[in-house]
Design a protein around this motif. Structure first.
Motif, PDB file in Angstrom:
ATOM      1  N   CYS A  37     -43.781 -44.171  26.065  1.00  0.00           N
ATOM      2  CA  CYS A  37     -42.750 -44.941  27.049  1.00  0.00           C
ATOM      3  C   CYS A  37     -41.810 -43.888  27.750  1.00  0.00           C
ATOM      4  N   GLU A  39     -39.211 -44.066  29.039  1.00  0.00           N
ATOM      5  CA  GLU A  39     -37.835 -44.592  28.638  1.00  0.00           C
ATOM      6  C   GLU A  39     -37.224 -44.309  27.293  1.00  0.00           C
ATOM      7  N   CYS A  40     -38.035 -44.844  26.226  1.00  0.00           N
ATOM      8  CA  CYS A  40     -37.490 -44.639  24.764  1.00  0.00           C
ATOM      9  C   CYS A  40     -38.486 -43.929  24.331  1.00  0.00           C
ATOM     10  N   HIS A  53     -44.938 -53.308  27.386  1.00  0.00           N
ATOM     11  CA  HIS A  53     -43.756 -52.704  26.643  1.00  0.00           C
ATOM     12  C   HIS A  53     -42.675 -52.704  27.771  1.00  0.00           C
ATOM     13  N   HIS A  58     -38.149 -52.641  29.011  1.00  0.00           N
ATOM     14  CA  HIS A  58     -37.211 -52.108  30.028  1.00  0.00           C
ATOM     15  C   HIS A  58     -37.584 -52.616  31.638  1.00  0.00           C
TER      16      HIS A  58
HETATM   17 ZN    ZN Z   1     -39.865 -48.035  25.931  1.00  0.00          ZN
END
Ligand code: ZN
Length: 69
Positions: A37, A39-40, A53, A58
């Motif tokens: 991901c 983002e994370c 996800h 997000h």
């Molecule tokens: Zn994520």
């Protein structure tokens, strides 16, 4: 009367064999996880899962385009 003291020796076997699972990332790679991901940095199995996800975790983030393998 004769008193007999019997000393019982008990042998204790301490088996300390703990198989620690090292390298979960390696196992993940074996499972076919090749995405993460943006983002994370969570490991994602495939693009479809990544989209799910992103939408779940997000929702405000931009979903990256599907990579062409
Ligand atoms: Zn994520």
């Amino acid at each position: 009367m004769a008193r007999g003291l019997q000393k019982i020796q008990s042998q204790q076997r301490a088996q300390d064999k703990k198989g620690k699972e090292k390298g979960s990332q390696l196992a993940a790679r074996k499972a076919g996880i090749k995405m993460s991901c943006p983002e994370c940095k969570c490991e994602i199995a495939n693009y479809k899962t990544l989209v799910q996800h992103m939408q779940a975790k997000h929702p405000s983030a931009t979903i990256p385009p599907e990579p062409s393998s």
